[in-house]
Design a protein around this motif. Structure first.
Motif, PDB file in Angstrom:
ATOM      1  N   VAL A 110      13.498   0.271   2.700  1.00 24.07           N
ATOM      2  CA  VAL A 110      15.182  -0.150   2.810  1.00 24.07           C
ATOM      3  C   VAL A 110      16.100   1.067   2.876  1.00 24.07           C
ATOM      4  N   ALA A 111      15.257   2.167   2.277  1.00 23.90           N
ATOM      5  CA  ALA A 111      16.006   3.413   2.474  1.00 23.90           C
ATOM      6  C   ALA A 111      15.914   4.265   3.622  1.00 23.90           C
ATOM      7  N   GLY A 112      15.121   3.526   4.722  1.00 23.19           N
ATOM      8  CA  GLY A 112      14.611   4.066   5.679  1.00 23.19           C
ATOM      9  C   GLY A 112      13.493   5.343   5.902  1.00 23.19           C
ATOM     10  N   GLU A 113      13.019   5.546   4.624  1.00 20.89           N
ATOM     11  CA  GLU A 113      11.975   6.515   4.503  1.00 20.89           C
ATOM     12  C   GLU A 113      10.854   6.048   5.220  1.00 20.89           C
ATOM     13  N   ILE A 114      10.581   4.823   5.237  1.00 19.17           N
ATOM     14  CA  ILE A 114       9.335   4.535   6.148  1.00 19.17           C
ATOM     15  C   ILE A 114      10.299   3.685   7.196  1.00 19.17           C
ATOM     16  N   GLU A 115      10.190   4.061   8.465  1.00 16.75           N
ATOM     17  CA  GLU A 115      11.096   3.530   9.407  1.00 16.75           C
ATOM     18  C   GLU A 115      10.575   2.172  10.319  1.00 16.75           C
TER      19      GLU A 115
ATOM     20  N   THR B 280       8.184  -3.972   9.730  1.00 19.49           N
ATOM     21  CA  THR B 280       8.929  -4.910  10.788  1.00 19.49           C
ATOM     22  C   THR B 280      10.459  -4.257  11.486  1.00 19.49           C
ATOM     23  N   PRO B 281      10.453  -4.499  12.570  1.00 22.58           N
ATOM     24  CA  PRO B 281      11.914  -4.103  13.310  1.00 22.58           C
ATOM     25  C   PRO B 281      12.862  -4.616  12.901  1.00 22.58           C
TER      26      PRO B 281
END
Length: 215
Positions: free
Chosen positions: A25-30, A75-76
């Protein structure tokens, strides 16, 4: 020395699931990133088993996708998926609000006001993570007071899909449009206005659905 009781495996799975979900959710794993159970298990200080179990739950939540014997990846960000999730989550919040308003106590309203104060302060400071936490706390009061466990489970399952896009939009300089709506929601709740509170709740979730198609 008396031996300690082993930590239940389900708690380890929940810990892994929460950590991985938060990172996504935080974008740390894109979006699109391949995740490996061995790597994440080492990072989290866990064995691979609870991480694999967490993967299965996150696939069910729509944050991961798995191809057997190949890979598991994030997932994208798909606008249609976010709109669908927002529609479902919004409907559950409307249901919870309708049930909760007649049951709210002064302490519940105080908790909502305190959460909204933190929300507004975080928005002013540009602290997206704190803003989203405070937003969740505010709405969770109504979900909790409603006593509807099915609604609570549905909200918990699908909200991360929305938060992932919401966080990205705000991180790109987008504005948060729900601070004033929160105030109207709390006012309606304090007045015991069920219809008004449900109407404001619907408006809040429409603004979140709009994030998936801002143009």
């Amino acid at each position: 020395m008396k031996s300690l009781r082993a930590v239940p495996r389900t708690l380890l799975r929940d810990r892994a699931c929460a950590a991985i979900r938060d990172a996504i959710v935080a974008g740390e794993i894109e979006p699109g990133a391949v995740v490996r159970d061995a790597d994440l298990a080492e990072s989290l200080g866990l064995s691979r088993a609870p991480v694999r179990e967490a993967f299965a739950r996150l696939v069910d939540e729509g944050l991961l996708e798995s191809k057997p014997q190949s890979h598991t990846r994030v997932t994208p960000l798909v606008a249609a998926d976010v709109r669908d999730a927002a529609a479902v989550v919004g409907a559950m919040h409307e249901l919870a609000t309708r049930a909760a308003v007649p049951r709210l106590r002064a302490a519940d309203l105080d908790a909502m006001r305190a959460a909204n104060d933190r929300f507004a302060g975080a928005v002013r400071a540009g602290d997206v993570d704190e803003a989203l936490r405070a937003d969740d706390e505010l709405h969770d009061v109504l979900v909790r007071v409603s006593g509807n466990r099915a609604a609570a489970a549905t909200v918990a399952r699908y909200t991360p899909l929305i938060r992932r896009l919401e966080r990205r939009r705000f991180g790109e300089g987008g504005s948060c449009r729900s601070a004033g709506l929160h105030e109207r929601l709390i006012e309606a709740c304090a007045d015991g206005d069920v219809v008004g509170a449900v109407r404001v709740t619907a408006g809040i979730w429409r603004t979140l659905a709009d994030l998936a198609d801002p143009d």
